[in-house]
Design a protein around this motif. Structure first.
Motif, mmCIF file in Angstrom:
data_model
loop_
_atom_site.group_PDB
_atom_site.id
_atom_site.type_symbol
_atom_site.label_atom_id
_atom_site.label_comp_id
_atom_site.label_asym_id
_atom_site.label_seq_id
_atom_site.Cartn_x
_atom_site.Cartn_y
_atom_site.Cartn_z
ATOM 1 N N GLU A 73 11.200 7.568 -4.115
ATOM 2 C CA GLU A 73 10.161 7.725 -5.133
ATOM 3 C C GLU A 73 8.783 7.876 -4.490
ATOM 4 N N VAL A 74 8.464 6.992 -3.548
ATOM 5 C CA VAL A 74 7.161 7.071 -2.876
ATOM 6 C C VAL A 74 7.098 8.309 -2.005
ATOM 7 N N GLY A 75 8.199 8.642 -1.335
ATOM 8 C CA GLY A 75 8.218 9.806 -0.459
ATOM 9 C C GLY A 75 7.911 11.093 -1.197
ATOM 10 N N THR A 89 4.745 13.536 -0.250
ATOM 11 C CA THR A 89 4.918 14.952 0.080
ATOM 12 C C THR A 89 4.108 15.832 -0.873
ATOM 13 N N ALA A 90 4.082 15.481 -2.137
ATOM 14 C CA ALA A 90 3.386 16.307 -3.123
ATOM 15 C C ALA A 90 1.871 16.278 -2.928
ATOM 16 N N LEU A 139 3.859 -0.429 -2.011
ATOM 17 C CA LEU A 139 4.628 0.780 -1.705
ATOM 18 C C LEU A 139 5.950 0.437 -1.038
ATOM 19 N N LEU A 140 5.940 -0.525 -0.134
ATOM 20 C CA LEU A 140 7.166 -0.895 0.573
ATOM 21 C C LEU A 140 8.175 -1.557 -0.350
ATOM 22 N N GLY A 183 0.532 6.630 -7.609
ATOM 23 C CA GLY A 183 1.019 5.998 -8.821
ATOM 24 C C GLY A 183 0.844 4.504 -8.858
ATOM 25 N N LEU A 184 -0.178 3.979 -8.187
ATOM 26 C CA LEU A 184 -0.445 2.550 -8.168
ATOM 27 C C LEU A 184 -1.755 2.248 -8.875
ATOM 28 N N ASP A 185 -1.898 1.031 -9.335
ATOM 29 C CA ASP A 185 -3.166 0.590 -9.887
ATOM 30 C C ASP A 185 -4.169 0.402 -8.755
ATOM 31 N N ALA A 186 -5.431 0.496 -9.075
ATOM 32 C CA ALA A 186 -6.462 0.262 -8.065
ATOM 33 C C ALA A 186 -6.312 -1.145 -7.509
ATOM 34 N N PRO A 187 -6.512 -1.324 -6.236
ATOM 35 C CA PRO A 187 -6.302 -2.646 -5.618
ATOM 36 C C PRO A 187 -7.294 -3.672 -6.143
ATOM 37 N N GLU A 188 -6.820 -4.889 -6.304
ATOM 38 C CA GLU A 188 -7.684 -5.979 -6.736
ATOM 39 C C GLU A 188 -8.450 -6.573 -5.561
ATOM 40 N N GLU A 189 -7.888 -6.428 -4.377
ATOM 41 C CA GLU A 189 -8.514 -6.997 -3.196
ATOM 42 C C GLU A 189 -9.706 -6.158 -2.758
ATOM 43 N N ALA A 190 -10.553 -6.756 -1.912
ATOM 44 C CA ALA A 190 -11.743 -6.070 -1.408
ATOM 45 C C ALA A 190 -11.345 -4.933 -0.489
#
Length: 532
Positions: free
Chosen positions: A493-495, A499-500, A486-487, A520-527
């Motif tokens: 775009e993220v904001g 808000t929505a 996100l950063l 709008g991100l893919d599911a995390p690969e990390e645990a």
């Protein structure tokens, strides 16, 4: 018969016998000469160069530009010890110079008795002590002039550095008068170092610790000046009395007063008796008694521990800060600070406004209370975390600022905006943590750098503990992966997505995978497993 006529010649004023004025003028002349030599000795020059260089280098960035002057005054104490050690060695060598070059026997024809020469060597310490005092004043003044400075310094704390140099210098003179060997002064340094290490060991040995010239406090907390409980003024009196006692003792063992041998400490011929005309035994003995009394007064009083009034004040500041604070309202947020910290509310407001601007419409105008808090019940040595506030819409802020403290405070504000309570935010370990971290960091100048600063391991990957003024947060590897992504995306775009989807992003039931989908991100690969 031869008549012998005897003429009486009256000596002119210029050939009159030397009196008290002439003798003391010679003392001052010798003191000036020895002072110049002392300040130009290589050990002293190197010590001052290191001292000045280190002070300038450190003060440039000390306290992250936001010093509390009750901490800044103590920061001036340790470095002068380096100068004091150099002065001790150099003045000791100066007093022993006559023995090294075998010129002591020539002193018998001079106007100055040995104890006058000792006084001159003691007076030669004054310029070095004054120069250290100027450096201490410059260092503290630099801190006080920083825009983020708050609090109040202590004159007693500021005097510790110069008085330590004076004490070490007088010890050098005394040891030269007691021991003719040049190895006595280095041996004294070893003894002082060993004693300082021993005195620093006990946690509750205040009586022993305060016998040292400098008493440091290893603390990560900044307390209001009235809560320090340090007997700085009494310690300054103790150091001054001890330095004066050592100086007068050096005068006495040099052959002060009537009946003293001129050879004491100088190598001049034994058996010659001096008649003390200007300073008698009684005067110096009385001064020594008075100096020892001052030393004992300071030593006994400084070892009395923390006053009961200070203990009560520490309790009030820790448990009922609202009774001692000044509050001001600004753009829907109330800022409550201890009196010494009221100028810092502008810096807090800047962070609060930045985090608010990224939050959802439902909480963007929510009234908040930023309350300054401190855990002072354990003194300067305490490092216990504060308990999170349970009142709605209240955010804790500490007594330090700058550096890592800024993003830490931003995380606390974001946590309250998302969860409503600081106590709830401290135990959060679901998808909301991703939203909290983005709100806190996205508005900063260096978001990724701030992410590493607020984590214990200074990392930007994997699981980690997030530092806080209260209870730390726990980020899983999945949280970290999403926050980092996100950063790296445009803030606008993220904001817009935050808000929505604010209502769902801030519900306790939201998972990390669901948060990733909403943003709008893919599911995390990390645990995605929270720690205990």
């Amino acid at each position: 018969m031869t008549t012998t006529t005897t003429a009486t010649v009256t000596p002119s004023a210029g050939t009159a016998p030397a009196g008290p004025r002439a003798s003391w003028a010679a003392v001052l002349a010798l003191a000036g000469f020895e002072a110049r030599r002392l300040l130009t000795r290589l050990p002293v020059l190197l010590a001052f160069a290191v001292y000045a260089g280190w002070t300038v280098w450190r003060t440039r960035t000390s306290f992250e530009g936001f010093p509390a002057l009750q901490d800044a005054d103590r920061a001036t104490q340790t470095a002068p010890l380096l100068v004091g050690l150099a002065v001790l060695l150099s003045v000791n060598q100066a007093v022993l110079r006559s023995r090294r070059y075998d010129t002591g026997r020539h002193f018998a024809v001079l106007v100055l008795p040995p104890w006058h020469r000792t006084v001159a060597h003691l007076l030669s310490l004054v310029p070095a002590v004054l120069l250290v005092a100027v450096c201490v004043g410059g260092q503290f003044g630099w801190e006080a002039l920083k825009p983020g400075a708050v609090g109040n310094g202590s004159p007693g704390e500021l005097l510790a550095g110069p008085l330590s140099v004076l004490l070490l210098g007088t010890l050098g003179v005394l040891f030269a008068r007691l021991f003719a060997s040049a190895f006595a002064a280095p041996l004294l340094l070893v003894v002082l170092f060993s004693f300082s290490m021993f005195a620093a060991m006990p946690q509750d040995g205040d009586a022993i610790r305060w016998l040292m010239p400098v008493v440091g406090e290893y603390s990560t907390r900044t307390l209001p000046s009235e809560l320090l409980g340090r007997p700085a003024a009494w310690h300054a009196l103790y150091l001054a009395g001890l330095a004066l006692s050592v100086a007068l003792a050096a005068v006495l063992v040099s052959g002060e007063g009537a009946g003293a041998r001129s050879g004491a400490g100088d190598g001049s011929g034994p058996g010659r008796v001096l008649r003390g005309r200007f300073v008698g035994n009684r005067g110096v003995h009385a001064g020594l008694v008075g100096a020892v009394a001052l030393t004992l007064l300071g030593a006994v009083t400084q070892a009395g521990g923390v006053p009961a009034e200070t203990e009560k004040a520490r309790m009030r500041y820790s448990t009922t800060p609202q009774d001692l604070q000044k509050c001001s309202e600004r753009d829907g947020t109330t800022y409550c600070a201890f009196p010494e910290w009221t100028p810092r509310t502008d810096d807090w407001a800047e962070v609060v406004d930045r985090v608010r601007s990224l939050a959802g419409d439902a909480v963007r105008d929510r009234p908040l209370v930023v309350r300054q808090r401190v855990e002072a019940r354990y003194g300067l040595a305490g490092d216990a975390a504060m308990t999170p506030l349970t009142d709605p819409n209240q955010v804790s802020v500490g007594t330090t600022w700058g550096g890592n403290r800024v993003p830490e405070f931003a995380v606390a504000v974001a946590g309250v905006l998302v969860t409503g309570k600081e106590a709830e935010a401290s135990v959060m370990c679901d998808g909301r943590l991703v939203t909290v971290m983005w709100l806190a960091l996205a508005g900063g100048a260096e978001p990724m750098a701030d992410l590493s600063r607020i984590r214990v391991d200074d990392s930007t990957s994997g699981a980690a503990i997030v530092i806080s003024e209260t209870e730390p947060l726990s980020m899983t590897a999945a949280h970290t992966e999403l926050v980092r992504e996100l950063l790296e995306r445009p803030r606008e775009e993220v904001g817009a997505k935050v808000t929505a989807h604010w209502a769902e992003l801030t519900t306790p039931e939201v998972t990390t995978d669901r948060t990733a989908h909403l943003l709008g991100l893919d599911a995390p690969e990390e645990a995605d497993e929270c720690g205990e």
